[in-house]
Enzyme design. Structure first.
Site, mmCIF file in Angstrom:
data_model
loop_
_atom_site.group_PDB
_atom_site.id
_atom_site.type_symbol
_atom_site.label_atom_id
_atom_site.label_comp_id
_atom_site.label_asym_id
_atom_site.label_seq_id
_atom_site.Cartn_x
_atom_site.Cartn_y
_atom_site.Cartn_z
ATOM 1 N N SER A 121 0.831 -1.202 0.000
ATOM 2 C CA SER A 121 0.000 0.000 0.000
ATOM 3 C C SER A 121 0.868 1.255 0.000
ATOM 4 O O SER A 121 2.006 1.252 0.471
ATOM 5 C CB SER A 121 -0.901 0.032 1.236
ATOM 6 O OG SER A 121 -1.800 -1.050 1.218
HETATM 7 N N1 SAH Z 1 -0.791 -4.500 4.055
HETATM 8 C C1 SAH Z 1 -0.276 -4.928 2.786
HETATM 9 C C2 SAH Z 1 -1.333 -4.718 1.712
HETATM 10 C C3 SAH Z 1 -1.188 -5.680 0.630
HETATM 11 S S1 SAH Z 1 -2.455 -5.596 -0.596
HETATM 12 C C4 SAH Z 1 0.996 -4.197 2.397
HETATM 13 O O1 SAH Z 1 1.077 -2.993 2.643
HETATM 14 O O2 SAH Z 1 1.880 -4.807 1.816
HETATM 15 C C5 SAH Z 1 -3.749 -6.570 0.110
HETATM 16 C C6 SAH Z 1 -3.390 -7.960 0.504
HETATM 17 O O3 SAH Z 1 -4.604 -8.607 0.907
HETATM 18 C C7 SAH Z 1 -2.797 -8.825 -0.587
HETATM 19 O O4 SAH Z 1 -1.588 -9.366 -0.153
HETATM 20 C C8 SAH Z 1 -3.853 -9.910 -0.815
HETATM 21 O O5 SAH Z 1 -3.311 -11.157 -1.187
HETATM 22 C C9 SAH Z 1 -4.524 -9.950 0.526
HETATM 23 N N2 SAH Z 1 -5.879 -10.510 0.523
HETATM 24 C C10 SAH Z 1 -6.869 -10.341 -0.398
HETATM 25 N N3 SAH Z 1 -7.981 -11.013 -0.030
HETATM 26 C C11 SAH Z 1 -7.687 -11.627 1.157
HETATM 27 C C12 SAH Z 1 -8.417 -12.480 2.032
HETATM 28 N N4 SAH Z 1 -9.681 -12.848 1.781
HETATM 29 N N5 SAH Z 1 -7.787 -12.913 3.150
HETATM 30 C C13 SAH Z 1 -6.514 -12.563 3.435
HETATM 31 N N6 SAH Z 1 -5.769 -11.765 2.640
HETATM 32 C C14 SAH Z 1 -6.347 -11.306 1.520
#
Ligand code: SAH
Length: 214
Positions: free
Chosen positions: A65
């Site tokens: 993010s």
């Molecule tokens: N906090 C992270 C954001 C990553 S983007 C960072 O700053 O790196 C969002 C993340 O949510 C992705 O890694 C994706 O794989 C995960 N995601 C999407 N749907 C999900 C679910 N149902 N359960 C767990 N993780 C999920």
């Protein structure tokens, strides 16, 4: 071994100033962003861009993010040392690290195995001790350790998952971006067993929270 150089540290200080200008004023959040080497949560090919206020690819079609988004969500969450937090979407582990740095007891769920595995190694290697990193479906939360004082969802949720509401402690708060293409940052406070208050804040853009069928 990749390093955290004075050049990176200087760029981080500039990033902190940018976030202050954008309205971030929680000292613990700014300290975390100033201290944590974001470039080490990204592929080395993006290293030179790590302190721009932008999202970047982290593999598996996901992104780390934007720093402003991480700071905004962390500030809305209101965390102090010992706060028990459930994060949905570990991704790169950067947001997890920010919460650990703020002293939270963090449980974090990721559904992409590759990202889960990388964070499982990366976070302790960089000195961040989450309570538990979980490979699973965030829509279900983590009932085993509920209730949580705080829940933070870091992917765009088409709707607010019931299981997450149920796993919030009374007086607890959830920060969740709600919407399909664009999301409204939404802060939900559980005021009693049956009552929730909802505050809708600005627009953001996240990768989608995916379910079993996607
Ligand atoms: N906090 C992270 C954001 C990553 S983007 C960072 O700053 O790196 C969002 C993340 O949510 C992705 O890694 C994706 O794989 C995960 N995601 C999407 N749907 C999900 C679910 N149902 N359960 C767990 N993780 C999920």
């Amino acid at each position: 071994m990749r390093e955290d150089t004075t050049k990176h540290q200087g760029r981080r200080r500039q990033l902190v100033d940018i976030l202050k200008d954008k309205g971030i004023n929680d000292k613990a959040v700014l300290k975390a962003i100033g201290d944590i080497p974001r470039h080490l949560f990204m592929d080395s090919s993006f290293e030179d861009h790590a302190y721009q206020d932008k999202a970047f690819p982290i593999g598996a079609d996901q992104t780390i993010s934007q720093p402003y988004t991480v700071a905004f969500q962390s500030q809305q969450l209101i965390v102090s040392p010992g706060t028990k937090v459930l994060e949905i979407g570990t991704g790169s582990g950067y947001q997890t690290a920010v919460l650990c740095h703020m002293g939270a007891e963090v449980y974090s769920i990721e559904r992409q195995h590759e990202l889960f595995r990388t964070s499982l190694k990366r976070l302790p290697a960089l000195g961040f001790k989450a309570k538990k990193l979980i490979f699973g479906d965030g829509y279900k939360g983590f009932a085993e350790k509920a209730p949580f004082d705080r829940i933070i969802v870091t992917a765009g949720a088409p709707f607010i998952p019931e299981a997450l509401l149920a796993q919030l402690s009374i007086g607890g708060k959830m920060v969740i971006p709600v919407g399909e293409k664009n999301q409204k940052m939404t802060v939900i406070t559980r005021t009693s067993d049956a009552d929730f208050e909802q505050l809708v804040l600005g627009d953001f853009r996240f990768v989608p929270l995916l379910g079993d069928k996607n």
